[in-house]
Design an enzyme around this catalytic site. Sequence first.
Site, mmCIF file in Angstrom:
data_model
loop_
_atom_site.group_PDB
_atom_site.id
_atom_site.type_symbol
_atom_site.label_atom_id
_atom_site.label_comp_id
_atom_site.label_asym_id
_atom_site.label_seq_id
_atom_site.Cartn_x
_atom_site.Cartn_y
_atom_site.Cartn_z
ATOM 1 N N SER A 166 0.844 -1.184 0.000
ATOM 2 C CA SER A 166 0.000 0.000 0.000
ATOM 3 C C SER A 166 0.890 1.249 0.000
ATOM 4 C CB SER A 166 -0.958 -0.043 1.195
ATOM 5 O OG SER A 166 -1.965 0.927 1.085
ATOM 6 N N ASP A 335 -9.068 -6.451 -4.727
ATOM 7 C CA ASP A 335 -8.715 -5.134 -4.202
ATOM 8 C C ASP A 335 -9.433 -4.045 -4.999
ATOM 9 O OD1 ASP A 335 -7.516 -2.859 -3.169
ATOM 10 O OD2 ASP A 335 -5.477 -3.661 -3.264
ATOM 11 N N HIS A 368 -8.190 -5.152 -0.226
ATOM 12 C CA HIS A 368 -6.877 -4.534 -0.066
ATOM 13 C C HIS A 368 -6.112 -5.090 1.132
ATOM 14 C CE1 HIS A 368 -3.844 -1.477 -0.587
ATOM 15 N NE2 HIS A 368 -4.033 -1.005 0.623
#
Length: 394
Positions: A166, A335, A368
């Site tokens: 991320s 995601d 995610h």
Amino acid sequence: MTTTDPYPATGAWMPGDPLGHRRLFTFATDRRFALDSGVTLSDVTIAYETWGTLDADGANAVLLCHAWTGDSHAAGGATRGHPDAGWWDAMVGPGKPIDTDRYFVVCANVLGGCQGSTGPASPNPADGQPYGSRFPVVTIRDMVRSQARLAEHLGVFQWMAVIGGSMGGMQALEWAVMYPRRVRSLVAIATCMQATAQQIAWGGIGRQAIRLDPKWRGGDYYDAEPGDGPTEGLSIARQIAQVTFRSDNVFTDRFGRDFSGRMETGDVLGMWQQYEVERYLEHHGFKIVRRFDANSYLSIGKAMDLHDVARGRGSLERAMARVQIPTMSVGIWSDMLYPAYQQQQIQAVVAANGAPSEYLEIDSPHGHDAFLINGDQIAGPLDRFLGDVSKSVI
């Protein structure tokens, strides 16, 4: 929320709090540290943790870069100074994929953070009062520059690997572009080369939630009593983000359309009766206020939205042409925040440079957050990737 609410005005780590396993490195004591914004800072502190031992030739160093609300505590259990276990504890340690018997592993709390590194809650050296609204905008590149100063302090002049998921992946990419000779390999997980309009949109909504909380006070709330800080704004911002961290299927399978209380025949429907999913989001929203700072949430979120490896470098292709090292790009099929195509693009761009490049996709419904949840799917490939890099000639 009332004024007797026990939630603190900020969940930031403050000088005098237990250090735990943190170490503190302070630089820019003689010469100020310049940011992308044009502002300069002095007496910048970076909180970090290390695991393992640096080899005599310094060739076994691995940098872990944390995500939005992470910190330096990547591995190890909860203890005094660290209320939670490490954010990637399943992956880092003796005999684990990032094997601390083999590698010297470093994780630093980012510049702008709130767990020991200089950020909005930190005392401004000019007057000793928290920066608050005076803290400047920082970028991913600023974070990486501060990590480069830390690396020099630790005697690490080339990372065997830089790994991040991320926002951590954004840092990893910038490391490879900014300091191509100081990175031997790259692992970018659930991330992107440029923040998209939709990603910026989600971040902007969360920032508005904090800005509109009257207890935020324009960013100067650190002297507020418990219960009188921007708890509501930060909680709502986190709830918005939490929706993007998981997938529709996971929410549906776990919560469905269930109310949090029993609904008997004849019960009158109320406007504020909660669904189970609302309670779940509220739990995560108020959980973060005990360990994070609203201003840091704003600062780091803005840095993510500003992320663009092409900025000031002509084009994306020109910027990424500097990445000539083995790269593993990891996507997650479910995601919605950083869709898998963005990680596939990273793999393709690096491969076009003629560098070894591979793509791994996590098969998970968790969205995610799957890179934190489904470590078992990353473990084998990551262990093999790092092993291959460690055997390569420097």
